[in-house]
Design a protein around this motif. Structure first.
Motif, PDB file in Angstrom:
ATOM      1  N   SER A 299      74.590   6.815  17.218  1.00  0.00           N
ATOM      2  CA  SER A 299      75.360   8.056  16.848  1.00  0.00           C
ATOM      3  C   SER A 299      76.015   8.411  17.932  1.00  0.00           C
ATOM      4  O   SER A 299      75.742   8.215  19.214  1.00  0.00           O
ATOM      5  N   LEU A 300      77.367   8.964  17.955  1.00  0.00           N
ATOM      6  CA  LEU A 300      78.345   9.388  19.047  1.00  0.00           C
ATOM      7  C   LEU A 300      78.815  10.494  18.704  1.00  0.00           C
ATOM      8  O   LEU A 300      79.242  10.953  17.346  1.00  0.00           O
ATOM      9  N   SER A 301      78.850  11.661  19.630  1.00  0.00           N
ATOM     10  CA  SER A 301      79.672  12.895  19.471  1.00  0.00           C
ATOM     11  C   SER A 301      80.261  13.201  20.666  1.00  0.00           C
ATOM     12  O   SER A 301      79.732  13.164  21.820  1.00  0.00           O
TER      13      SER A 301
ATOM     14  N   GLY B  56      73.173   8.772  20.568  1.00  0.00           N
ATOM     15  CA  GLY B  56      71.848   8.813  19.884  1.00  0.00           C
ATOM     16  C   GLY B  56      71.504   7.254  20.245  1.00  0.00           C
ATOM     17  O   GLY B  56      71.984   6.387  20.400  1.00  0.00           O
ATOM     18  N   VAL B  57      69.898   7.233  20.706  1.00  0.00           N
ATOM     19  CA  VAL B  57      69.344   6.130  20.733  1.00  0.00           C
ATOM     20  C   VAL B  57      67.868   6.070  19.831  1.00  0.00           C
ATOM     21  O   VAL B  57      66.832   6.323  20.375  1.00  0.00           O
ATOM     22  N   PRO B  58      68.109   5.918  18.572  1.00  0.00           N
ATOM     23  CA  PRO B  58      67.225   6.507  17.564  1.00  0.00           C
ATOM     24  C   PRO B  58      65.893   5.081  17.786  1.00  0.00           C
ATOM     25  O   PRO B  58      64.843   5.740  17.279  1.00  0.00           O
ATOM     26  N   GLU B  59      66.243   4.238  18.335  1.00  0.00           N
ATOM     27  CA  GLU B  59      65.061   3.092  18.307  1.00  0.00           C
ATOM     28  C   GLU B  59      64.095   3.207  19.875  1.00  0.00           C
ATOM     29  O   GLU B  59      63.404   2.116  20.062  1.00  0.00           O
ATOM     30  N   GLU B  60      64.464   3.978  20.779  1.00  0.00           N
ATOM     31  CA  GLU B  60      64.142   4.153  21.938  1.00  0.00           C
ATOM     32  C   GLU B  60      62.482   4.351  21.997  1.00  0.00           C
ATOM     33  O   GLU B  60      62.202   5.200  20.915  1.00  0.00           O
ATOM     34  N   THR B  61      61.578   3.706  22.634  1.00  0.00           N
ATOM     35  CA  THR B  61      60.354   4.052  22.794  1.00  0.00           C
ATOM     36  C   THR B  61      59.993   5.598  23.658  1.00  0.00           C
ATOM     37  O   THR B  61      60.622   5.320  24.748  1.00  0.00           O
TER      38      THR B  61
END
Length: 458
Positions: free
Chosen positions: A338-340, A355-360
């Motif tokens: 995701s970007l904004s 957005g980096v939704p799968e980052e640990t």
């Protein structure tokens, strides 16, 4: 461009809006005719406050009306079962009804109230399955209404998916809001203003992408220095016997002109890219930032196609391997999901929330987070960038496995104090996290949860 997560992963990109702020290149809907057009492209009730509109995952559109301090408590949901809205709700060829899968806002009929174009690329029109349709809901003093809703006129073709992507903008530079619509095959239609509640529009032109098949994104913004809004069509390309992810530039003007194409990913197309146009290096030309989540074993990246006097020019790539970025690139992080864009620290350069939704995070897989990369004279940089997760000071909650924090992000002055705030969502069910903006940047201090999904048109 707004896209719901029902049919594919979240797609957040930017729909051009009414005022320019902090170097973010945006759309003006022109000067008054019979009435003064709405100040904001998403002020549906004309009270001077921006409103928030998202899909609800079940073939509906949810509007939350804005107040002097941000999102209010007044909401309304529209579906194809709502009075006045054409079509029939329900299953669409195995998919959830896609009404509201993409939306775009502008004061299309220039009456002082923003209107909402709602796409449904799965809609059956007559006997034509998945022909697709775009419906306009008109704004009024009482807000959006299904009463008098009209569909854009187009010849229906089975399987064409009209309305796969939509955007508003002043694409011919005449001061009136226009509407661009991509189908699911290879064509962009541009409907010129003015629009009327009778369903009439200005002239309509068709622009065939040629080698770009299955359009997956449409991004509007000002790239050159003329008055017209420009367009980028994102989609699947084919080069050297490989499927690619491509971007095609359409230059706005009295005649919309096909422009350059570029390859974003040379071997692995992204079927749910997101993009935004902003002048990250403040040279007067808008740059396209577009996600490439397939890059480097899905670690992900963002490709920036710099704007120029006649359109986009050179490219560069930013990722978690870029100097100054807080996290390291690892497989399946989905950096760029995701970007904004918006100027978060008041230096005049737009920044980019990624957005980096799968980052640990804290040993929790797919907990997720958000980077804010700074704009600068040389473009986006990791220097002085910020990184927020559920583990950041002041941010409510804790990192959790598959929490997906950063699935959707939006930079906007939500609390109307003059600073860009960050809104972060993990999904469409749970509250989002509001991180306040300050004169020097976004902070976790004072963070709180809000019942608004960070997927509304920017």
């Amino acid at each position: 461009m707004f896209t719901r997560t029902t049919l594919r992963p979240a797609l957040a990109s930017a729909t051009a809006v009414a005022l320019a702020a902090g170097g973010l290149l945006t759309l003006s809907v022109g000067t008054a005719t019979a009435a003064t057009p709405a100040k904001y492209a998403d002020d549906f009730n004309g009270d001077g406050y921006r409103d928030f509109v998202t899909g609800d995952l079940s073939g509906g559109v949810v509007v939350t009306y804005g107040t002097a301090t941000g999102p209010g408590t007044t909401t309304k949901t529209f579906t194809q079962a709502s009075a006045g809205i054409p079509g029939t709700p329900g299953d669409a060829g195995g998919y959830v009804d896609a009404f509201g899968d993409d939306m775009a806002a502008a004061d299309l009929n220039r009456d002082g109230y923003a209107d909402l174009a709602v796409a449904d690329f799965t809609e059956k029109v007559g006997t034509k399955t998945s022909a697709g349709a775009v419906t306009i809901l008109w704004g009024a003093k009482s807000g959006l209404s299904g009463t008098g809703a009209v569909r854009l006129k187009v010849t229906a073709h089975a399987g064409y998916g009209f309305g796969k992507q939509i955007e508003t903008g002043d694409f011919n530079g005449d001061g009136k809001a226009d509407l661009a619509v991509a189908n699911g095959i290879d064509t962009v239609y541009v409907y010129r203003g003015g629009f009327a509640k009778s369903g009439s529009t200005g002239s309509v032109t068709k622009h065939v992408a040629g080698d770009i098949l299955e359009p997956t994104g449409l991004v509007a913004g000002k790239v050159t220095k003329d008055k017209a809004t420009d367009l980028f069509l994102l989609g699947q390309g084919y080069h050297d016997d490989k499927m690619t992810q491509d971007a095609w530039f359409l230059r706005g003007g009295s005649t919309i002109k096909p422009g350059k194409r570029t390859i974003v990913n040379s071997s692995k197309p992204d079927y749910s890219p997101t993009g935004v146009v902003a002048d990250f290096d403040k040279d007067g030309y808008g740059d396209l930032a577009v996600s490439d989540t397939r890059y480097n074993n899905r670690a992900g990246s963002v490709v920036v196609w710099r704007g120029g006097s006649t359109g986009p020019a050179t490219k560069y790539r930013v990722s978690q391997s870029t100097s100054g970025v807080a996290t390291a690139a690892t497989k399946n992080d989905s950096f760029g999901e995701s970007l904004s864009a918006g100027d978060t620290n008041g230096d005049g350069y737009p920044d980019l929330a990624v957005g980096v939704p799968e980052e640990t995070v804290s040993s929790q897989d797919n907990a997720g987070g958000v980077h804010i990369l700074r704009g600068s004279r040389s473009g986006l940089t990791g220097t002085n960038s910020q990184w927020f997760t559920r583990a950041s000071a002041g941010v409510p909650g804790s990192p959790s496995e598959y929490g997906s924090f950063g699935q959707d992000v939006r930079l906007r002055d939500i609390d109307r104090d003059g600073d860009k705030d960050l809104l972060v969502s993990s999904n469409y069910y749970d509250p989002s996290v509001f991180l306040p903006g300050t004169g020097s940047g976004v902070t976790g201090t004072g963070s709180k949860e809000l019942p608004v999904v960070a997927a509304f048109p920017q």
